[in-house]
Design a protein around this motif. Structure first.
Motif, PDB file in Angstrom:
ATOM      1  N   GLU A 202      32.209  23.514   4.859  1.00  0.00           N
ATOM      2  CA  GLU A 202      31.422  22.404   4.331  1.00  0.00           C
ATOM      3  C   GLU A 202      31.244  22.585   2.816  1.00  0.00           C
ATOM      4  O   GLU A 202      30.967  23.680   2.338  1.00  0.00           O
ATOM      5  CB  GLU A 202      30.057  22.333   5.013  1.00  0.00           C
ATOM      6  CG  GLU A 202      29.245  21.120   4.597  1.00  0.00           C
ATOM      7  CD  GLU A 202      27.985  20.952   5.421  1.00  0.00           C
ATOM      8  OE1 GLU A 202      27.282  19.948   5.237  1.00  0.00           O
ATOM      9  OE2 GLU A 202      27.689  21.838   6.267  1.00  0.00           O
ATOM     10  N   ASN A 203      31.447  21.504   2.066  1.00  0.00           N
ATOM     11  CA  ASN A 203      31.319  21.494   0.593  1.00  0.00           C
ATOM     12  C   ASN A 203      32.375  22.338  -0.108  1.00  0.00           C
ATOM     13  O   ASN A 203      32.202  22.686  -1.285  1.00  0.00           O
ATOM     14  CB  ASN A 203      29.923  21.955   0.157  1.00  0.00           C
ATOM     15  CG  ASN A 203      28.828  21.058   0.684  1.00  0.00           C
ATOM     16  OD1 ASN A 203      28.996  19.841   0.762  1.00  0.00           O
ATOM     17  ND2 ASN A 203      27.708  21.654   1.060  1.00  0.00           N
ATOM     18  N   CYS A 206      34.459  21.309  -4.154  1.00  0.00           N
ATOM     19  CA  CYS A 206      33.348  21.220  -5.095  1.00  0.00           C
ATOM     20  C   CYS A 206      33.842  21.491  -6.511  1.00  0.00           C
ATOM     21  O   CYS A 206      35.036  21.740  -6.733  1.00  0.00           O
ATOM     22  CB  CYS A 206      32.251  22.212  -4.713  1.00  0.00           C
ATOM     23  SG  CYS A 206      32.807  23.935  -4.737  1.00  0.00           S
ATOM     24  N   HIS A 226      32.266  15.645   4.705  1.00  0.00           N
ATOM     25  CA  HIS A 226      31.342  16.719   4.326  1.00  0.00           C
ATOM     26  C   HIS A 226      32.056  17.916   3.705  1.00  0.00           C
ATOM     27  O   HIS A 226      31.396  18.865   3.276  1.00  0.00           O
ATOM     28  CB  HIS A 226      30.513  17.152   5.534  1.00  0.00           C
ATOM     29  CG  HIS A 226      29.414  16.184   5.868  1.00  0.00           C
ATOM     30  ND1 HIS A 226      28.172  16.267   5.314  1.00  0.00           N
ATOM     31  CD2 HIS A 226      29.410  15.094   6.666  1.00  0.00           C
ATOM     32  CE1 HIS A 226      27.409  15.274   5.776  1.00  0.00           C
ATOM     33  NE2 HIS A 226      28.148  14.549   6.597  1.00  0.00           N
ATOM     34  N   VAL A 229      32.001  17.443  -2.168  1.00  0.00           N
ATOM     35  CA  VAL A 229      30.773  17.169  -2.909  1.00  0.00           C
ATOM     36  C   VAL A 229      31.059  15.965  -3.801  1.00  0.00           C
ATOM     37  O   VAL A 229      31.761  16.078  -4.812  1.00  0.00           O
ATOM     38  CB  VAL A 229      30.341  18.394  -3.748  1.00  0.00           C
ATOM     39  CG1 VAL A 229      29.055  18.073  -4.515  1.00  0.00           C
ATOM     40  CG2 VAL A 229      30.141  19.612  -2.854  1.00  0.00           C
TER      41      VAL A 229
END
Length: 309
Positions: A202-203, A206, A226, A229
């Motif tokens: 998740e993320n 980024c 998800h 970002v």
């Protein structure tokens, strides 16, 4: 055996008919949001109702109507003994590869510039694409990611893949483990995300990871919203570090009409349809896996709860 199909969507009747024909010994019913328990021991789901396990505590096997399983793992009141099985390809691999190739070629051959030139009635001559200048990196080397990497490599692009555990893919430079992630990113201009969504991933898309790509890099996200970002992507696009992005999955779906992705000139959007589950192929898999389970055999696609896929 009682098979429950959820959700109750526009295609539910076709799934019920096909499942009944493929598993004739089973009773097959569709999820009723207001109804009582049907005593199901098998469920076939996509975007499952949050009270699935609360209402159907006798479930032993859950098939996901796609490659992702994060929505099932997040449901409350499920026993750790429930076997969750994801579909393996089910016609999705070739679709995913087509999508990635389409977006990769659109970026590498500057077809966006040609579309603008057409609108302005300009005869625009562009230099030939040197594929060595467009190294592709595929995050995730499961069945879908491997298919994507192999197809892209067959077109002459330099391709690398990254996975949590070591893999070998013909024609693809393979990286594995957290320690090799930065080296993988540093040799990549077009980053294709096909990872499963887990707490560890998740993320992952980024500012830190995306800024390690080549300058003028391009992102193709065909996994989960998800993973990304959103604001970090927008900032890097606006700063000119990233050249563009093709996005097929979002944190909220449908994408809210006021989301800046809709109108950003460097972002291309599709409605989570990069690879769609094909019903007939899926039902053959489900029937075969149920028969194998009945014989006490191990079946592919069984989810490891600890790993999240």
């Amino acid at each position: 055996m009682h098979i429950l199909y959820a959700p109750n969507d526009a295609g539910a009747s076709e799934w019920i008919t096909a499942l009944t024909a493929a598993v004739p010994e089973a009773t097959v019913s569709v999820w009723d949001p207001e109804g009582p328990s049907v005593g199901a021991d098998v469920a076939v789901v996509w975007g499952p109702p949050k009270n699935l396990f609360t209402r159907e505590p006798g479930l032993k096997v859950v098939f996901t109507r796609g490659a992702g399983v994060d929505s099932v793992l997040a449901l409350p009141d499920q026993s750790a003994s429930v076997r969750i099985i994801r579909l393996e390809d089910a016609g999705m691999g070739v679709q995913m590869a087509e999508y990635v190739v389409h977006e990769l070629v659109h970026a590498s051959r500057a077809f966006g510039k040609l579309a603008v030139a057409q609108a302005e009635r300009e005869w625009l001559n562009l230099p030939a694409t040197e594929r060595r200048d467009w190294p592709v990196g595929v995050l995730g080397l499961g069945q879908l990611g491997t298919r994507v990497a192999q197809v892209v490599a067959s077109l002459g692009y330099p391709v690398a893949g990254w996975s949590r555990s070591p893999r070998e893919v013909d024609g693809v430079e393979c990286f594995s483990g957290q320690a090799s992630l930065n080296a993988f990113l540093a040799r990549t201009r077009v980053l294709v995300n096909v990872l499963p969504l887990t707490p560890e991933t998740e993320n992952i898309l980024c500012r830190d990871t995306l800024s390690r790509l080549w300058p003028d890099a391009y992102l193709i996200n065909v996994a989960r919203g998800h993973h990304l970002v959103d604001q970090d992507l927008l900032d890097l696009l606006d700063a000119g570090y990233l050249a563009g992005a093709s996005l097929d999955a979002f944190r909220v779906e449908p994408l809210p009409i006021d989301h800046p992705f809709w109108t950003h000139p460097k972002i291309r959007i599709t409605p989570h349809n990069a690879a769609m589950t094909l019903r007939d192929e899926s039902i053959v898999q489900i029937a075969d896996k149920l028969a194998a389970l009945a014989r006490g055999e191990t079946v592919g696609g069984t989810v490891d709860r600890q790993r999240g896929y």
